[in-house]
Design a protein around this motif. Structure first.
Motif, PDB file in Angstrom:
ATOM      1  N   GLU A 133      -6.459   4.492   2.699  1.00 29.34           N
ATOM      2  CA  GLU A 133      -5.050   4.796   2.443  1.00 29.34           C
ATOM      3  C   GLU A 133      -4.582   4.006   1.233  1.00 29.34           C
ATOM      4  N   LYS A 163      -1.540   2.868  -0.952  1.00 31.08           N
ATOM      5  CA  LYS A 163      -0.117   2.697  -0.618  1.00 31.08           C
ATOM      6  C   LYS A 163       0.819   2.893  -1.796  1.00 31.08           C
ATOM      7  N   GLU A 220       1.635  10.607   3.449  1.00 29.35           N
ATOM      8  CA  GLU A 220       2.811  10.082   4.142  1.00 29.35           C
ATOM      9  C   GLU A 220       3.863   9.880   3.064  1.00 29.35           C
TER      10      GLU A 220
END
Ligand code: ADP
Ligand code: MG
Length: 505
Positions: A234, A236, A18
């Protein structure tokens, strides 16, 4: 395929990124405050009442940011949604005074839908990485915890600046569709490609060091050939290619160890520790925030007309991937050279300007740029921001074109060209031709003189001649060297080689 060896077998990686890029725009996504919040700007001088969430202030969508998102969407070969929505993502933290972030939630169509970018995989083959979506959202401000002994300070200059979040796609319904990232190197190539596209379209500086490009890194592992995807974690807010690669590898090994020891991976959010190169759990899924997305009543659905999309499409420059393919097919460059010369628009433009309409120059110009000019960025104007001394000579595309032409027209040999080039780097003025004249660098074109030098060398080196004739043909290099020396480096080595071979039989 990239795999990691565990105690009980081999494992493959599945990676989803992302990526947030900061949208280049004069003003913020929903306010008129300047979006140029660079560190020299005093805190809170670029925060409007909207950014500060004063009661009664209304967000007004910045049309230019929408156009930027469309432009990037087209660069990602993606569908542009004709209708998309903004919603409030609730979280209470002092870096965003509204108490929510205006974003486009996963459940709603985002401005940019399904697309792809092409990278080369670990075996050097082209590979498409699918994009699931890209959406517009607000950036948060910056908190300073070290500016005051007892207080934390908030700087809202960055609050509300437009971000475009680009999410890679994992086709869970068709696991045989392997158009996703599967190794740390592929992750880097993908991110570099995103950066290249964003920069060439003028959508973002996409600079990781400056924070205008950040990535959340999702990683899972599964046994080679397994049908199901594993549980992902995930990590970050990663801001360096190197850290991203280290984090992926560390995280994959950590997960493999858990599974091989009989445990299960839990879907956690991780934090990367720069100093140790390790990841640690920041929060587990159970603590996951409930963002309670709800539609922003202050913002109408975003309707995009075909006209606007077509108008933007017509203004797109040639994309790096198209340029790269053209360099390979039209100019005969290798994939590696084509990739290096499309790393930025400035490099491509420099290269094309040097080649001009003489396409035969392409290969030698590419070689000179990659092996010489890239090593001397100060002599090579690609980045206007590099501070330069007055005395530094900037090598222009026309300089290199002239140099390459002088070689191909046999006026100088490669060694002389290198000498001229070094003189230019050292600040010598004048064109390469003028420098050649000034220093008497001229290739001997008179074959008669070369022939007599060759005869001389053969006469003086009888024993080497004998060895050569009895099969030690590697000695040709020795003879060429002797003739070059005798001619003061002025002979054309190819001609020397040819005459020597004739004479030595
Ligand atoms: P969230 O919004 O919770 O972060 P998304 O569904 O948007 O989750 O996915 C985020 C990213 O994680 C996407 O790039 C997606 O492809 C990737 N992803 C989803 N499942 C996995 C998995 N099992 N392993 C690795 N990456 C995954
Ligand atoms: Mg996420």
């Amino acid at each position: 395929m990239y795999t990691i060896k565990g105690k009980t077998g081999d494992w493959e990686l599945v990676i989803g990124l992302e990526t947030h890029i900061e949208v280049t725009s004069n003003s913020k996504l929903f306010s008129g405050a300047s979006a140029d919040y660079n560190p020299s700007v005093p805190a809170n001088t670029q925060a409007s009442f909207v950014d500060a969430a004063m009661p009664g202030m209304l967000p007004v969508l910045n049309e230019y940011c929408v156009e930027q998102a469309i432009r990037m969407g087209l660069g990602l070969n993606a569908e542009i949604s004709k209708r998309s929505k903004f919603a409030r993502k609730q979280y209470f933290y002092p870096d965003l005074p509204q108490g929510y972030q205006i974003s486009q939630p996963a459940e709603e169509p985002p401005i940019v839908g399904r697309g792809w970018v092409e990278i080369t995989d670990d075996d050097g083959n082209p590979k498409k990485i699918l994009i699931e979506r890209a959406h517009l959202e607000q950036d948060a401000g910056k908190l300073k915890h070290d500016a005051h002994p007892t207080k934390s300070m908030a700087d809202y200059n960055r609050t509300g600046v437009a971000l475009l979040e680009i999410v890679t796609f994992l086709d869970t319904k068709n696991p045989e569709n392997n158009s996703y990232i599967t190794s740390p190197d592929e992750a880097e190539k993908y991110l570099r490609q995103i950066r290249e596209i964003a920069r060439s379209l003028g959508v973002s500086n996409a600079n990781m060091e400056e924070g205008s490009m950040r990535a959340d890194v999702n990683v899972s592992v599964r046994r080679v050939g397994a049908a199901e995807f594993g549980t992902r974690t995930e990590t970050k807010n990663m801001v360096s290619f190197k850290f991203i690669k280290t984090a992926i590898e560390y995280e994959a090994r950590r997960q493999i160890e858990i599974i091989e020891n009989g445990g299960t991976v839990s879907q956690d959010t991780m934090h990367y520790n720069q100093d140790s190169g390790t990841t640690t759990v920041m929060r587990s899924k159970e603590d996951a925030l409930d963002y309670r997305y709800f539609p922003d009543p202050d913002l109408l659905p975003l309707i995009i007309e075909d006209d606007l999309i077509e108008r933007i499409r017509a203004t797109l420059p040639e994309l790096p991937s198209v340029r790269r393919a053209r360099y390979m097919s039209e100019l005969g460059l290798s994939e590696y050279d084509a990739a290096r010369l499309t790393e930025s628009v400035q490099i491509s433009n420099w290269f094309e300007s040097a080649v001009g309409d003489k396409l035969v120059r392409a290969k030698p110009i590419a070689n000179w740029m990659i092996s010489e000019l890239f090593a001397h960025p100060e002599n090579f104007v690609l980045d206007e921001s590099i501070q330069r001394d007055e005395s530094i000579r900037i090598i222009a595309p026309s300089d290199l074109a002239e140099l390459v032409d002088m070689i191909s027209e046999n006026e100088i040999n490669g060694k002389m060209a290198k000498d001229i080039f070094v003189k230019m780097l050292d600040g010598e003025t004048g064109s390469p031709k003028q420098i050649a004249d000034k220093f008497g660098l001229k290739q001997m074109s008179d074959t008669g003189a070369i022939v007599s030098a060759v005869d001389d060398v053969i006469a003086k080196n009888a024993s080497q001649v004998e060895q050569y004739k009895s099969g030690k043909v590697g000695l040709i290099g020795f003879f060429v060297g002797q003739v070059m020396k005798a001619t003061g480096g002025a002979a054309n080595p190819e001609v020397v080689n040819k005459i020597l071979k004739e004479k030595l039989g």
